[in-house]
Design a protein around this motif. Structure first.
Motif, short mmCIF file in Angstrom:
data_model
loop_
_atom_site.label_atom_id
_atom_site.label_comp_id
_atom_site.label_asym_id
_atom_site.label_seq_id
_atom_site.Cartn_x
_atom_site.Cartn_y
_atom_site.Cartn_z
N VAL B 33 30.52 47.42 35.88
CA VAL B 33 31.68 46.74 35.28
C VAL B 33 32.93 46.96 36.13
N GLY B 34 33.03 48.17 36.72
CA GLY B 34 34.21 48.48 37.51
C GLY B 34 34.33 47.63 38.75
N VAL B 35 33.19 47.19 39.27
CA VAL B 35 33.21 46.38 40.49
C VAL B 35 33.83 45.01 40.23
N ILE B 36 33.64 44.50 39.01
CA ILE B 36 34.16 43.17 38.67
C ILE B 36 35.67 43.17 38.89
N PRO B 37 36.17 42.30 39.75
CA PRO B 37 37.58 42.34 40.09
C PRO B 37 38.46 42.14 38.85
N GLY B 38 39.51 42.90 38.76
CA GLY B 38 40.46 42.74 37.67
C GLY B 38 40.08 43.48 36.41
N VAL B 39 38.87 44.04 36.35
CA VAL B 39 38.50 44.83 35.18
C VAL B 39 38.74 46.30 35.52
N GLY B 40 39.78 46.87 34.96
CA GLY B 40 40.13 48.25 35.25
C GLY B 40 39.31 49.21 34.40
N PRO B 41 39.48 50.52 34.65
CA PRO B 41 38.73 51.52 33.88
C PRO B 41 38.92 51.37 32.37
N LEU B 42 40.15 51.07 31.94
CA LEU B 42 40.40 50.99 30.50
C LEU B 42 39.60 49.87 29.86
N ALA B 43 39.64 48.70 30.50
CA ALA B 43 38.89 47.56 29.97
C ALA B 43 37.41 47.87 29.99
N TRP B 382 26.26 45.85 44.81
CA TRP B 382 27.63 45.71 44.30
C TRP B 382 28.37 44.61 45.03
N VAL B 383 28.12 44.52 46.34
CA VAL B 383 28.79 43.47 47.11
C VAL B 383 28.37 42.11 46.60
N ARG B 384 27.07 41.96 46.32
CA ARG B 384 26.60 40.67 45.83
C ARG B 384 27.23 40.36 44.47
N LEU B 385 27.39 41.40 43.65
CA LEU B 385 28.01 41.22 42.33
C LEU B 385 29.44 40.70 42.47
N LEU B 386 30.10 41.18 43.52
CA LEU B 386 31.48 40.75 43.75
C LEU B 386 31.56 39.26 44.03
#
Lengths: 149, 508
Positions: B33-43, B382-386
């Motif tokens: 979930v952290g790899v997803i851009p714009g989703v920070g630790p809190l989210a 993870w890169v592919r997930l990005l």
């Protein structure tokens, strides 16, 4: 660019109003008590007054500086809300499988980037994934299907 | 050696197959979930929070902690490859990490990040296991006045120091505390702000609030907006992962400095990783003989903040677990999770539940080790997930939030409460009000009120009696100094600066 920072003016005034309202309501409905034996009203009144003060600290300086326009996007707001409310209505009436499918597919309408075919495939994929994870994997007590008829 | 016996006990708890599995699941999901851009630790944490409700407390906390540092790690990946920081703490990683990726050294940057995370994390864990028992023992003498003052300091520091507009942070803390008063008053049993509704007597749940503010609020503001930039696929190519000898030589000292700074700052109330990384970066730049290399792919500028970040992540648990006072919103979520499982953290936790405390400490280590072995081979994944576009991701995130909200109490109405908080979160983003202090105020509010009321009873209503207590008085004075200093310097900055609301886009 606006000649005043209306974003902060509105935000600050809103907070001030909320603080005053909370303090007034708590002050008139709950016992204040004394300083050594505080009643349930003391803290909300103190917090409400403090919030009102900070609200003013946000809005007053904003009167004297320029600000940006704030753009509200109504489409995602409406589509997402329907999508979430749909989930809440469907989860216990028709089960998690249709609820997830509906929520996923409908949520893609927030933007025009996803075509319907892709949305349906995404919905099917999400439905399968949640079914496998939550029903089979974690064994949550949510019905997969629960047709009312 | 008592410490060794404790660590052995912890290891015993942490390596049971179930706990190991949940640690792995947490780290994996967190990174995912952290790899997803714009989703920070809190989210990310608030999204995955409900998954842990069904576990026993130790396993739940181990999994949550795994999620926590997994998201931090995933955030760095997005920062390096795409220049999109998921959180303020990874914004610094962009400065030198992304230039490295542009130079074709993305593999090296990710490799060093992983190593630096592990090293910093390990350093933080050592500090955590050495100092927690000492602080806990000292804290046994604390009364309500001390707890009250420490919480005030935490709230003031967290809402002012890292915020551009301290008055907004403070307002949000107070608003959070006010929202927390909704429900039954723990001292008198009176229902406050319930307006005759039975369900409001229980108050709002922390998970509903976090999921709404950070999860739904985040989606609402990112959907329909212009995407920041197109993903540059070439920079995500990993040519070579292995650092050169020169990289290693340059890295070890910054790593050590970063770890020390991070471990120290992380344990302070209200500061946390975001300040630690900025300080670590600044220190490296200042001490470097070649400061001009910074910002152009200097490996020191990557290693120092990464170690600091992970060391701070670990030591942030010191005040949370030994005093029950979280220093940041993320830690507040952790505290909330503990309380949902019926555990009240505080100085007696180490003594009363040694297997939970030390099991957690050792699981941190195992989690960091898992991150190391998981991420080096999985970087390609993870890169592919990005590269998955956001418009396919957000419906999936939304569904997870809905199921999570529902599963907490199997109540469909909770989903609507989350939606309500989502509106609040979106409105706050529009108004540029920070949401993290709101959550912190919400969690600490009831504790502050209870301790303050107790302290005032003990002081017979005389506030100066609290100020005269050495620890409580010092901490309160310190809070006042932080408060005044940040407010004054914010005003001065605004006066001096040409235009604080300088906007990058024109007003067309």
């Amino acid at each position: 660019m606006l000649d005043r920072d209306y974003r902060d003016i509105v935000a600050g005034l809103g907070l001030t109003l909320a603080g005053v309202a909370a303090a007034a309501y708590a002050g008139s409905n709950y016992a204040m008590g004394t300083v050594s034996r505080m009643g349930p009203g003391m803290m909300p009144v103190a917090l409400g007054v403090t919030l009102a003060a900070f609200g003013l600290m946000i809005s007053v300086p904003a009167l004297f500086r320029k600000g940006d326009t704030v753009v509200l996007k109504p489409r995602p707001l409406v589509v997402m809300s329907i999508s979430i409310i749909g989930f809440a209505l469907m989860i216990e009436t028709v089960g998690i499988v249709p609820a997830v499918f509906f929520t996923t597919v409908f949520a893609t309408f927030s933007e025009t980037r996803v075509r319907l075919g892709a949305a349906l495939i995404l919905g099917a994929g999400m439905t399968f994934a949640t079914w496998a994870l939550f029903i089979v994997g974690l064994n949550l007590p949510i019905p997969a299907f629960d047709w009312p008829f | 050696m008592e410490l060794l016996a404790n660590l052995a006990l912890g290891l015993e708890t942490a390596v049971t197959p179930t706990n190991l599995l949940f640690c792995f699941a947490g780290v994996f999901l967190g990174t995912f979930v952290g790899v997803i851009p714009g989703v920070g630790p809190l989210a990310a944490i608030s999204m995955l929070f409900p998954l842990t409700f069904y576990l026993d407390p130790t396993a739940a906390l181990i999994m949550l902690a795994g999620i926590y540092y997994g998201t931090t790690y995933g955030g760095s990946t997005a920062s390096i490859l795409l220049n999109i920081p998921g959180a303020t703490s990874s914004a610094v990683t962009c400065l030198d990490g992304h230039p490295m990726a542009k130079q074709g050294r993305a593999g090296v940057a990710l490799f060093m990040t992983t190593i630096a995370s592990f090293a910093g994390g390990s350093f933080g864990i050592i500090v955590l296991s050495l100092f927690s028992p000492l602080i806990a023992e000292y804290a046994l003498t604390f009364g309500p006045a001390e707890y009250f003052s420490l919480m005030v300091l935490g709230l003031v520091a967290a809402s002012t120091i890292a915020n551009a507009a301290p008055s907004k942070g403070l307002a949000m803390v107070v608003l959070g505390m006010l929202v927390a008063t909704v429900g039954t008053d723990s001292q008198s049993g009176v229902g406050r702000f319930t307006f005759g509704s039975m369900s409001l007597l229980e108050g709002f749940g922390i998970s509903a609030m976090a999921m709404g503010l950070f999860g739904i609020g985040e989606i609402l503001s990112s959907v329909g907006a212009k995407r920041i930039a197109k993903v540059d696929k070439s920079s995500a190519k990993l040519l070579n992962m292995l650092p050169t000898k020169d990289d290693w030589r340059r890295s070890w000292l910054p790593g050590l400095r970063g770890s020390s700074i991070g471990a120290f700052i992380g344990a302070l109330p209200g500061t946390g990783p975001s300040i630690a990384v900025f300080m670590a970066y600044a220190v490296e730049k200042r001490t470097s003989k070649t400061p001009e290399r910074f910002g152009n792919g200097a490996i020191e500028g990557l290693v120092a903040p990464e170690t600091a970040n992970n060391a701070a992540d670990q030591t942030a648990f010191i005040p949370t677990l030994t005093l029950g006072i979280p220093g940041s919103a993320t830690m507040a979520l952790m505290l909330g999770a503990l309380m949902i499982h019926g555990i009240q953290p505080g100085p007696t936790l180490i003594v009363d539940q040694p297997s939970l405390f030390w099991g957690l400490v050792m699981s941190f280590w195992i989690g960091n080790l898992l991150l190391l072995v998981l991420n080096l081979p999985l970087i390609g994944l993870w890169v592919r997930l990005l590269l998955i576009p956001y418009h396919f991701l957000y419906p999936a995130i939304l569904v997870f939030l809905c199921i999570g909200a529902y599963s907490v109490r199997a109540n469909p109405a909770d989903v609507l409460v989350v939606l309500g908080f989502g509106f609040v979160g979106y409105a706050m983003r529009l108004a540029d009000l920070p949401a993290a202090p709101l959550l912190l105020g919400f969690v600490l509010g009831p504790l502050v009120e209870a301790q303050f009321r107790r302290a005032m009873v003990l002081a017979r209503g005389d506030f100066t009696a609290i100020l005269e207590r050495p620890i409580a008085g010092t901490v309160l004075v310190l809070s006042a100094i932080v408060l005044i200093w940040t407010l004054v310097s914010a005003v001065l900055r605004r006066r001096r600066g040409p235009n604080p609301t300088e906007e990058p886009s024109s007003d067309t």
